[in-house]
Design a protein around this motif. Structure first.
Motif, PDB file in Angstrom:
ATOM      1  N   VAL A 189      44.744  47.476  48.469  1.00 24.78           N
ATOM      2  CA  VAL A 189      45.382  46.715  47.392  1.00 24.78           C
ATOM      3  C   VAL A 189      44.929  45.253  47.436  1.00 24.78           C
ATOM      4  O   VAL A 189      44.570  44.663  46.414  1.00 24.78           O
ATOM      5  CB  VAL A 189      46.928  46.825  47.477  1.00 24.78           C
ATOM      6  CG1 VAL A 189      47.593  45.865  46.514  1.00 24.78           C
ATOM      7  CG2 VAL A 189      47.363  48.251  47.219  1.00 24.78           C
ATOM      8  N   CYS A 190      44.928  44.683  48.642  1.00 21.26           N
ATOM      9  CA  CYS A 190      44.520  43.281  48.785  1.00 21.26           C
ATOM     10  C   CYS A 190      43.046  43.090  48.441  1.00 21.26           C
ATOM     11  O   CYS A 190      42.676  42.060  47.869  1.00 21.26           O
ATOM     12  CB  CYS A 190      44.813  42.775  50.195  1.00 21.26           C
ATOM     13  SG  CYS A 190      46.578  42.526  50.503  1.00 21.26           S
ATOM     14  N   ALA A 191      42.214  44.063  48.759  1.00 21.61           N
ATOM     15  CA  ALA A 191      40.788  43.953  48.415  1.00 21.61           C
ATOM     16  C   ALA A 191      40.605  43.908  46.899  1.00 21.61           C
ATOM     17  O   ALA A 191      39.814  43.102  46.381  1.00 21.61           O
ATOM     18  CB  ALA A 191      40.006  45.116  49.017  1.00 21.61           C
ATOM     19  N   LEU A 192      41.339  44.750  46.181  1.00 19.87           N
ATOM     20  CA  LEU A 192      41.236  44.733  44.715  1.00 19.87           C
ATOM     21  C   LEU A 192      41.736  43.401  44.151  1.00 19.87           C
ATOM     22  O   LEU A 192      41.116  42.822  43.254  1.00 19.87           O
ATOM     23  CB  LEU A 192      42.026  45.894  44.113  1.00 19.87           C
ATOM     24  CG  LEU A 192      41.463  47.287  44.371  1.00 19.87           C
ATOM     25  CD1 LEU A 192      42.425  48.349  43.859  1.00 19.87           C
ATOM     26  CD2 LEU A 192      40.093  47.440  43.730  1.00 19.87           C
ATOM     27  N   CYS A 193      42.852  42.911  44.681  1.00 24.24           N
ATOM     28  CA  CYS A 193      43.385  41.625  44.220  1.00 24.24           C
ATOM     29  C   CYS A 193      42.435  40.482  44.565  1.00 24.24           C
ATOM     30  O   CYS A 193      42.228  39.575  43.755  1.00 24.24           O
ATOM     31  CB  CYS A 193      44.762  41.375  44.829  1.00 24.24           C
ATOM     32  SG  CYS A 193      46.032  42.516  44.251  1.00 24.24           S
ATOM     33  N   ALA A 194      41.847  40.526  45.761  1.00 23.14           N
ATOM     34  CA  ALA A 194      40.898  39.490  46.166  1.00 23.14           C
ATOM     35  C   ALA A 194      39.665  39.491  45.269  1.00 23.14           C
ATOM     36  O   ALA A 194      39.147  38.423  44.913  1.00 23.14           O
ATOM     37  CB  ALA A 194      40.504  39.664  47.629  1.00 23.14           C
ATOM     38  N   LEU A 195      39.200  40.669  44.887  1.00 22.26           N
ATOM     39  CA  LEU A 195      38.053  40.741  43.968  1.00 22.26           C
ATOM     40  C   LEU A 195      38.379  40.068  42.643  1.00 22.26           C
ATOM     41  O   LEU A 195      37.551  39.352  42.080  1.00 22.26           O
ATOM     42  CB  LEU A 195      37.640  42.199  43.734  1.00 22.26           C
ATOM     43  CG  LEU A 195      36.892  42.856  44.877  1.00 22.26           C
ATOM     44  CD1 LEU A 195      36.695  44.346  44.584  1.00 22.26           C
ATOM     45  CD2 LEU A 195      35.549  42.173  45.101  1.00 22.26           C
ATOM     46  N   TYR A 196      39.589  40.289  42.148  1.00 23.17           N
ATOM     47  CA  TYR A 196      39.987  39.640  40.907  1.00 23.17           C
ATOM     48  C   TYR A 196      40.035  38.125  41.082  1.00 23.17           C
ATOM     49  O   TYR A 196      39.474  37.374  40.270  1.00 23.17           O
ATOM     50  CB  TYR A 196      41.361  40.144  40.427  1.00 23.17           C
ATOM     51  CG  TYR A 196      41.852  39.396  39.224  1.00 23.17           C
ATOM     52  CD1 TYR A 196      41.331  39.663  37.970  1.00 23.17           C
ATOM     53  CD2 TYR A 196      42.786  38.380  39.349  1.00 23.17           C
ATOM     54  CE1 TYR A 196      41.748  38.946  36.861  1.00 23.17           C
ATOM     55  CE2 TYR A 196      43.217  37.664  38.245  1.00 23.17           C
ATOM     56  CZ  TYR A 196      42.704  37.959  37.006  1.00 23.17           C
ATOM     57  OH  TYR A 196      43.118  37.237  35.910  1.00 23.17           O
ATOM     58  N   VAL A 197      40.693  37.665  42.148  1.00 22.09           N
ATOM     59  CA  VAL A 197      40.820  36.221  42.378  1.00 22.09           C
ATOM     60  C   VAL A 197      39.440  35.587  42.514  1.00 22.09           C
ATOM     61  O   VAL A 197      39.153  34.529  41.924  1.00 22.09           O
ATOM     62  CB  VAL A 197      41.678  35.953  43.643  1.00 22.09           C
ATOM     63  CG1 VAL A 197      41.573  34.508  44.080  1.00 22.09           C
ATOM     64  CG2 VAL A 197      43.130  36.314  43.378  1.00 22.09           C
ATOM     65  N   LEU A 198      38.556  36.210  43.277  1.00 22.94           N
ATOM     66  CA  LEU A 198      37.223  35.633  43.497  1.00 22.94           C
ATOM     67  C   LEU A 198      36.333  35.723  42.251  1.00 22.94           C
ATOM     68  O   LEU A 198      35.372  34.957  42.143  1.00 22.94           O
ATOM     69  CB  LEU A 198      36.559  36.317  44.695  1.00 22.94           C
ATOM     70  CG  LEU A 198      37.255  36.067  46.033  1.00 22.94           C
ATOM     71  CD1 LEU A 198      36.628  36.919  47.131  1.00 22.94           C
ATOM     72  CD2 LEU A 198      37.223  34.591  46.400  1.00 22.94           C
ATOM     73  N   SER A 199      36.648  36.628  41.348  1.00 22.27           N
ATOM     74  CA  SER A 199      35.829  36.749  40.125  1.00 22.27           C
ATOM     75  C   SER A 199      36.175  35.690  39.079  1.00 22.27           C
ATOM     76  O   SER A 199      35.416  35.494  38.139  1.00 22.27           O
ATOM     77  CB  SER A 199      36.022  38.144  39.500  1.00 22.27           C
ATOM     78  OG  SER A 199      37.302  38.248  38.895  1.00 22.27           O
ATOM     79  N   ARG A 200      37.308  35.015  39.242  1.00 21.59           N
ATOM     80  CA  ARG A 200      37.722  33.981  38.281  1.00 21.59           C
ATOM     81  C   ARG A 200      36.903  32.720  38.518  1.00 21.59           C
ATOM     82  O   ARG A 200      36.539  32.405  39.660  1.00 21.59           O
ATOM     83  CB  ARG A 200      39.209  33.636  38.432  1.00 21.59           C
ATOM     84  CG  ARG A 200      40.169  34.812  38.376  1.00 21.59           C
ATOM     85  CD  ARG A 200      40.036  35.758  37.219  1.00 21.59           C
ATOM     86  NE  ARG A 200      39.866  35.080  35.959  1.00 21.59           N
ATOM     87  CZ  ARG A 200      39.213  35.592  34.914  1.00 21.59           C
ATOM     88  NH1 ARG A 200      38.653  36.766  34.968  1.00 21.59           N
ATOM     89  NH2 ARG A 200      39.111  34.920  33.808  1.00 21.59           N
ATOM     90  N   PRO A 201      36.640  31.973  37.482  1.00 22.56           N
ATOM     91  CA  PRO A 201      35.907  30.708  37.673  1.00 22.56           C
ATOM     92  C   PRO A 201      36.743  29.696  38.447  1.00 22.56           C
ATOM     93  O   PRO A 201      37.969  29.729  38.401  1.00 22.56           O
ATOM     94  CB  PRO A 201      35.636  30.221  36.245  1.00 22.56           C
ATOM     95  CG  PRO A 201      36.602  30.954  35.378  1.00 22.56           C
ATOM     96  CD  PRO A 201      36.948  32.223  36.085  1.00 22.56           C
ATOM     97  N   SER A 202      36.054  28.818  39.175  1.00 25.85           N
ATOM     98  CA  SER A 202      36.723  27.717  39.886  1.00 25.85           C
ATOM     99  C   SER A 202      36.660  26.469  38.999  1.00 25.85           C
ATOM    100  O   SER A 202      35.902  26.406  38.049  1.00 25.85           O
ATOM    101  CB  SER A 202      36.032  27.437  41.211  1.00 25.85           C
ATOM    102  OG  SER A 202      36.153  28.543  42.061  1.00 25.85           O
ATOM    103  N   GLU A 203      37.442  25.479  39.381  1.00 23.08           N
ATOM    104  CA  GLU A 203      37.476  24.251  38.589  1.00 23.08           C
ATOM    105  C   GLU A 203      36.181  23.492  38.697  1.00 23.08           C
ATOM    106  O   GLU A 203      35.466  23.437  39.573  1.00 23.08           O
ATOM    107  CB  GLU A 203      38.633  23.383  39.039  1.00 23.08           C
ATOM    108  CG  GLU A 203      39.957  24.077  38.705  1.00 23.08           C
ATOM    109  CD  GLU A 203      41.136  23.236  39.087  1.00 23.08           C
ATOM    110  OE1 GLU A 203      41.362  22.216  38.429  1.00 23.08           O
ATOM    111  OE2 GLU A 203      41.813  23.613  40.040  1.00 23.08           O
TER     112      GLU A 203
END
Length: 116
Positions: free
Chosen positions: A102-116
């Protein structure tokens, strides 16, 4: 329905406030959810969340451009790593892999978002 949404929005605001004091709970995520709920039920409360000096800018950035700040990404992925390790060492059988998955899937989403 508006009353139910207001109560739900207030619940997420309360969880965000608790997250301000507990390092294991996020704040901004709960306030993003509350702002989305208040957009439908109470626009004034949504404006107040969006105008918050500390949490308003990251919430606006996420809602408008899907941006998650670099430090937020590090904190989120770090917290998910710790949670996965705790699950791995405390659970038995197949269940020991569930938090990591579950955390791996959530981490993939978080890391796929652009940074500021």
């Amino acid at each position: 329905m508006r009353i139910v949404l207001n109560i739900l929005g207030l619940l997420f605001v309360a969880l965000g406030i608790i997250g301000m004091f507990l390092p294991v709970m996020p704040t901004t995520v709960f306030w993003i959810i509350a702002a989305v709920i208040f957009a439908r039920s109470n626009p004034e409360w949504e404006r107040r969340i969006m105008a918050h000096p500390k949490f308003g800018p990251p919430i606006k950035a996420f809602r408008e451009r899907g941006v998650i700040g670099r430090t937020a990404k590090i904190a989120a992925v770090g917290g998910m790593t710790v949670s996965s390790l705790i699950g791995f060492f405390t659970l038995r059988g197949v269940w020991m892999w569930v938090p990591a998955g579950v955390c791996a899937l959530c981490a993939l989403y978080v890391l796929s978002r652009p940074s500021e």
